[in-house]
Design a protein around this motif. Structure first.
Motif, PDB file in Angstrom:
ATOM      1  N   TYR A  67       0.839  -1.203   0.000  1.00  0.00           N
ATOM      2  CA  TYR A  67       0.000   0.000   0.000  1.00  0.00           C
ATOM      3  C   TYR A  67       0.870   1.247   0.000  1.00  0.00           C
ATOM      4  O   TYR A  67       0.562   2.228  -0.679  1.00  0.00           O
ATOM      5  CB  TYR A  67      -0.908   0.021   1.232  1.00  0.00           C
ATOM      6  N   GLN A  79      -3.801  -0.510   8.067  1.00  0.00           N
ATOM      7  CA  GLN A  79      -3.566  -1.951   7.954  1.00  0.00           C
ATOM      8  C   GLN A  79      -2.671  -2.439   9.083  1.00  0.00           C
ATOM      9  O   GLN A  79      -2.959  -3.458   9.721  1.00  0.00           O
ATOM     10  CB  GLN A  79      -2.902  -2.219   6.595  1.00  0.00           C
TER      11      GLN A  79
ATOM     12  N   ASN B  42      -8.743  -5.957  -0.863  1.00  0.00           N
ATOM     13  CA  ASN B  42      -8.314  -4.610  -0.500  1.00  0.00           C
ATOM     14  C   ASN B  42      -7.203  -4.123  -1.407  1.00  0.00           C
ATOM     15  O   ASN B  42      -7.199  -2.956  -1.824  1.00  0.00           O
ATOM     16  CB  ASN B  42      -7.822  -4.593   0.945  1.00  0.00           C
ATOM     17  N   LEU B  45      -8.640  -3.043  -4.619  1.00  0.00           N
ATOM     18  CA  LEU B  45      -9.356  -1.771  -4.507  1.00  0.00           C
ATOM     19  C   LEU B  45      -8.389  -0.600  -4.505  1.00  0.00           C
ATOM     20  O   LEU B  45      -8.589   0.397  -5.205  1.00  0.00           O
ATOM     21  CB  LEU B  45     -10.201  -1.763  -3.230  1.00  0.00           C
ATOM     22  N   VAL B  46      -7.297  -0.726  -3.736  1.00  0.00           N
ATOM     23  CA  VAL B  46      -6.338   0.382  -3.663  1.00  0.00           C
ATOM     24  C   VAL B  46      -5.656   0.587  -5.008  1.00  0.00           C
ATOM     25  O   VAL B  46      -5.512   1.719  -5.481  1.00  0.00           O
ATOM     26  CB  VAL B  46      -5.320   0.108  -2.541  1.00  0.00           C
ATOM     27  N   GLN B  60     -10.371   3.714  -2.034  1.00  0.00           N
ATOM     28  CA  GLN B  60      -9.724   3.801  -0.727  1.00  0.00           C
ATOM     29  C   GLN B  60     -10.751   3.889   0.399  1.00  0.00           C
ATOM     30  O   GLN B  60     -10.562   3.301   1.478  1.00  0.00           O
ATOM     31  CB  GLN B  60      -8.797   5.007  -0.689  1.00  0.00           C
ATOM     32  N   THR B  63     -11.929   0.493   0.918  1.00  0.00           N
ATOM     33  CA  THR B  63     -10.921  -0.301   1.604  1.00  0.00           C
ATOM     34  C   THR B  63     -10.968  -0.079   3.112  1.00  0.00           C
ATOM     35  O   THR B  63     -10.902  -1.026   3.894  1.00  0.00           O
ATOM     36  CB  THR B  63      -9.534   0.057   1.071  1.00  0.00           C
ATOM     37  N   THR B  66     -13.897  -1.870   4.386  1.00  0.00           N
ATOM     38  CA  THR B  66     -13.681  -3.314   4.417  1.00  0.00           C
ATOM     39  C   THR B  66     -12.817  -3.721   5.603  1.00  0.00           C
ATOM     40  O   THR B  66     -13.055  -4.752   6.230  1.00  0.00           O
ATOM     41  CB  THR B  66     -13.012  -3.765   3.115  1.00  0.00           C
TER      42      THR B  66
END
Lengths: 226, 118
Positions: A67, A79, B42, B45-46, B60, B63, B66
């Motif tokens: 990410y 996260q 996720n 999605l990002v 985002q 995400t 989620t």
């Protein structure tokens, strides 16, 4: 999938670097991705239950790095906080409260492991084929301002997504109440347990495992945090 | 960055989680595999949000939602697993066959007891 005209496709290819000249971000992404995938595979195949939870930490942390490489900075830290910080801890609590065997347990996988392997490999092959075929000529433009910094995230979350955000807080409240209700010890359990009444030894034995009180409190603290 | 890299990584992670859900026997290990599948989604999605440069940043935002829903799911799921363990003395999903159809309903009660005490 091949509806793009050849000239447009050729122009798109010419605009961007190919597979054979990867940028530094791509190399880092692939290396971290291999680590993440390896940790995930070990998570689902290891026979030591606690090691599975600890390898899950590696997989989720690797995803946080991915990410970051995709410039979604806020999501990366969320996260780390929620997955690595609380969900893995909850899973370890669950493993210990259900008296998971420490060490190698021979029956961690069920009998339909080969069917599961076949299903997973078939779906992986089909999905990789489709995805690679569909996005062969698309590139993510990572230049410019970061699209997931905390300022940007706060702006779009509280400007456009306020109502879902509030609805989500109601959902978290419901989950909190439900988890407390489910994990509370009932005093009138003897009337409810019809099928365990025939075997008093096993009806009594698991009780000390769930007696420690911090289980609902821990879950409550986690969900307020998230 | 080529979009195929995050997409393929998400696919492979999802299928790893799928294998875990189908092949694992302990309920908590199944929950771990479900987490892997959610994380794969996720990542998709990002990646697609960054690719599309959406001004609403739907990917985002979804995400984040989620992740919160996964936290709620794991809390409720572990509470259910603990309740089952408290009642049955096992978190082995292959042995929780009370709602499965058996050949003759007469032996259902005895097989349940035999499985539970074995």
């Amino acid at each position: 999938m091949h509806s793009v005209a050849p000239s447009v496709l050729a122009a798109a290819v010419a605009d961007h670097p190919g597979f054979l000249s990867p940028t530094g971000v791509e190399i880092a992404f692939v290396l971290v991705g291999l680590t993440t995938l390896g940790a995930a595979v070990i998570t689902v195949t290891t026979r030591q239950l606690v090691h599975a939870a600890l390898w899950l930490v590696v997989a989720l942390g690797g995803l946080a790095v991915e990410y970051l490489l995709l410039t979604a900075e806020f999501i990366a830290w969320v996260q780390v906080l929620i997955y690595v910080g609380s969900i893995v801890v909850l899973l370890l609590f669950g493993l210990m409260l259900t008296r998971a065997p420490i060490g190698r347990s021979p029956d961690a996988d069920s009998g339909n492991r080969w069917i599961a392997l076949g299903v997973a490999l078939a779906s992986a092959a089909a999905l990789v084929w489709v995805v690679v075929d569909a996005f062969r000529t698309t590139w993510i433009d990572l230049e410019g301002p970061a699209q997931g910094s905390t300022a940007v995230t706060g702006a779009f979350l509280f400007r456009n997504w306020v109502l879902p955000f509030e609805a989500l807080s109601v959902l978290l409240l419901a989950a909190l109440v439900g988890a407390i209700v489910l994990s509370r010890k009932h005093d009138t359990d003897t009337a409810v347990r019809r099928d365990t009444a025939v075997r008093p030894d096993t009806a009594v034995r698991p009780d000390p495992a769930v007696r420690p009180a911090p289980d609902p409190a821990d879950r409550r603290g986690k969900e307020e945090q998230s | 960055m080529h979009l195929a890299y995050p997409a393929v990584l998400a696919v492979l992670l999802f299928c790893t989680g799928l294998y875990g859900v189908l092949a694992r026997r302990n309920a908590i290990l199944v929950l771990m595999s479900v987490e892997l599948m959610l994380n794969a989604v996720n990542l998709n999605l990002v990646a697609f949000d960054v690719w599309l440069r959406d001004t609403l940043h739907s990917g985002q935002a979804l995400t984040l939602f989620t992740i919160a829903i996964a936290a709620a799911e794991i809390g409720i799921g572990l509470a259910i697993v603990l309740a089952v363990y408290r009642n049955r003395g096992s978190s082995d999903i292959d042995r929780l066959r009370d709602t499965a159809e058996t050949d003759d309903a007469e032996t259902a009660g005895s097989t349940t007891n035999a499985e539970a005490t074995s």
